[in-house]
Design a protein around this motif. Structure first.
Motif, PDB file in Angstrom:
ATOM      1  N   UNK A  63       0.758  -1.250  -0.350  1.00 18.74           N
ATOM      2  CA  UNK A  63      -0.084  -0.110  -0.034  1.00 18.74           C
ATOM      3  C   UNK A  63       1.076   1.104   0.079  1.00 18.74           C
ATOM      4  N   UNK A  64       1.940   1.338   0.408  1.00 21.64           N
ATOM      5  CA  UNK A  64       2.633   2.245   1.095  1.00 21.64           C
ATOM      6  C   UNK A  64       3.510   2.648  -0.507  1.00 21.64           C
ATOM      7  N   UNK A  65       3.747   0.864  -1.102  1.00 17.27           N
ATOM      8  CA  UNK A  65       4.243   1.376  -1.923  1.00 17.27           C
ATOM      9  C   UNK A  65       3.781   2.227  -3.187  1.00 17.27           C
ATOM     10  N   UNK A  66       2.498   2.034  -3.780  1.00 18.52           N
ATOM     11  CA  UNK A  66       1.322   2.122  -4.291  1.00 18.52           C
ATOM     12  C   UNK A  66       1.509   3.939  -4.265  1.00 18.52           C
ATOM     13  N   UNK A 117      15.845  -0.851 -19.290  1.00 15.50           N
ATOM     14  CA  UNK A 117      15.376  -0.317 -20.512  1.00 15.50           C
ATOM     15  C   UNK A 117      14.417   0.530 -20.064  1.00 15.50           C
ATOM     16  N   UNK A 118      13.475  -0.280 -19.296  1.00 12.04           N
ATOM     17  CA  UNK A 118      11.859   0.615 -18.966  1.00 12.04           C
ATOM     18  C   UNK A 118      12.175   2.769 -18.442  1.00 12.04           C
ATOM     19  N   UNK A 119      13.724   1.834 -17.362  1.00 11.06           N
ATOM     20  CA  UNK A 119      14.068   2.951 -16.709  1.00 11.06           C
ATOM     21  C   UNK A 119      14.803   4.134 -17.415  1.00 11.06           C
ATOM     22  N   UNK A 167      15.519   8.629 -11.328  1.00  8.82           N
ATOM     23  CA  UNK A 167      14.291   7.726 -12.349  1.00  8.82           C
ATOM     24  C   UNK A 167      14.916   6.150 -12.180  1.00  8.82           C
ATOM     25  N   UNK A 168      13.935   5.834 -11.897  1.00 10.77           N
ATOM     26  CA  UNK A 168      14.069   4.538 -11.107  1.00 10.77           C
ATOM     27  C   UNK A 168      13.096   3.195 -10.767  1.00 10.77           C
ATOM     28  N   UNK A 169      13.031   2.299 -11.001  1.00 14.83           N
ATOM     29  CA  UNK A 169      11.186   0.975 -11.103  1.00 14.83           C
ATOM     30  C   UNK A 169      11.250   1.393  -9.992  1.00 14.83           C
ATOM     31  N   UNK A 170       9.146   1.383 -10.493  1.00 13.83           N
ATOM     32  CA  UNK A 170       8.485   1.879  -9.466  1.00 13.83           C
ATOM     33  C   UNK A 170       8.470   1.263  -8.240  1.00 13.83           C
ATOM     34  N   UNK A 226      15.574  16.164  -3.678  1.00 15.92           N
ATOM     35  CA  UNK A 226      15.338  14.594  -4.549  1.00 15.92           C
ATOM     36  C   UNK A 226      13.958  14.241  -4.730  1.00 15.92           C
ATOM     37  N   UNK A 227      13.614  13.990  -6.251  1.00 18.99           N
ATOM     38  CA  UNK A 227      11.987  13.834  -6.256  1.00 18.99           C
ATOM     39  C   UNK A 227      12.282  12.182  -7.515  1.00 18.99           C
ATOM     40  N   UNK A 228      12.080  11.361  -7.039  1.00 19.87           N
ATOM     41  CA  UNK A 228      12.053   9.639  -7.055  1.00 19.87           C
ATOM     42  C   UNK A 228      11.354   9.793  -8.760  1.00 19.87           C
ATOM     43  N   UNK A 229      11.587   9.497 -10.547  1.00 16.12           N
ATOM     44  CA  UNK A 229      10.784   9.435 -10.888  1.00 16.12           C
ATOM     45  C   UNK A 229      10.426   7.325 -11.015  1.00 16.12           C
ATOM     46  N   UNK A 230       9.155   6.895 -11.379  1.00 16.06           N
ATOM     47  CA  UNK A 230       9.044   5.892 -11.351  1.00 16.06           C
ATOM     48  C   UNK A 230       8.981   5.454 -12.901  1.00 16.06           C
TER      49      UNK A 230
END
Length: 262
Positions: free
Chosen positions: A88-91, A124-126, A209-212, A230-234
């Motif tokens: 839930x926290x991850x979502x 590759x997705x990242x 930028x990293x995986x969700x 820092x701003x994480x980009x999923x």
């Protein structure tokens, strides 16, 4: 349908799905905590589904085993609750990380493995997620971060830079390579020197930028190291490994907490 039969069928179906999924991952070389542990759990579920009545008869005649059996199921339920809270926290973190990124001073793309000189589907997705951000912010410093893996001759950072150039036409001149790290903690720590050399402080706005599935841990490690803005980009995780990756990340998150990464 009796309650006992329903439990057996549920355990058998879930166990078979988990076992097959993890067996396939291990066959293709993904032998790690997130594949081995659920494989064992899946096998236990299958055994319980097939031999439920025999197991119940055995523990009825052996009080010590009965206490152990119920204790283990109790621990499993507690673990399952904690895992659901983590998901839930991850979502929630993923939703925040998919918002449009503000103007940043730098963009760090974290590594995630290579195969035969090419990024894995996850990596590759990242990179595909990072490319539009890089194009949209021409003044941002770009860093690909990842070291030389086992039995590899090129660093992950080099392979990532080549992919960005060949697939998204991003000039090599824009890409700085951090090619020594072997973990997220090292990715971010080693990138600091490259940022400083370009006059960028870790207190400036920096996109990671990293995986969700990795956003919670990456954000906490960054904050612990002093990345105050820092701003994480999923990036999306391929469906074939998505839920196994979430499972594995749960244990990686706990491990990071135990070892003081954040």
């Amino acid at each position: 349908m009796s309650k006992t039969l329903l439990i057996r069928i549920l355990l058998l179906i879930v166990g078979i799905i988990i076992t097959i999924d993890c067996a396939v991952l291990m066959i293709i070389g993904k032998i790690n905590f997130g594949s081995v542990v659920p494989f064992i759990i899946g096998v236990i579920f299958v055994i319980h589904g097939i031999y439920w009545e025999r197991i119940r008869r055995f523990i009825r005649h052996h009080p010590l085993f009965k206490r152990v059996w119920y204790g283990l199921w109790g621990l499993f339920i507690l673990w399952l609750i904690s895992f659901m809270v983590f998901v839930w926290s991850l979502q929630q973190q993923i939703e925040r990380s998919q918002q449009p990124a503000p103007t940043v001073a730098a963009i760090i793309v974290l590594g995630s493995g290579t195969v035969a000189g090419k990024p894995t589907p996850t990596l590759a997705k990242r990179l595909d997620t990072a490319a539009p951000l890089i194009d949209a912010q021409p003044n941002a410093i770009v860093i690909t971060s990842g070291g030389v893996g086992f039995q590899r001759s090129r660093s992950e950072a080099d392979i990532m830079a080549s992919y960005l150039h060949e697939t998204h036409r991003i000039p090599f001149e824009r890409i700085l390579q951090e090619g020594k790290s072997t973990s997220t903690e090292e990715n971010l720590a080693n990138s600091q020197a490259l940022l400083a050399a370009q006059g960028v402080s870790i207190t400036d706005p920096i996109a990671i930028v990293t995986s969700d599935f990795h956003t919670i841990r990456a954000a906490r490690i960054a904050r612990h190291q002093g990345y105050t803005h820092s701003i994480t980009i999923a990036s999306p995780t391929p469906l074939s490994i998505r839920y196994n990756a979430w499972f594995r990340e749960y244990f990686a998150f706990v491990s990071g907490w135990l070892f003081g990464e954040y």
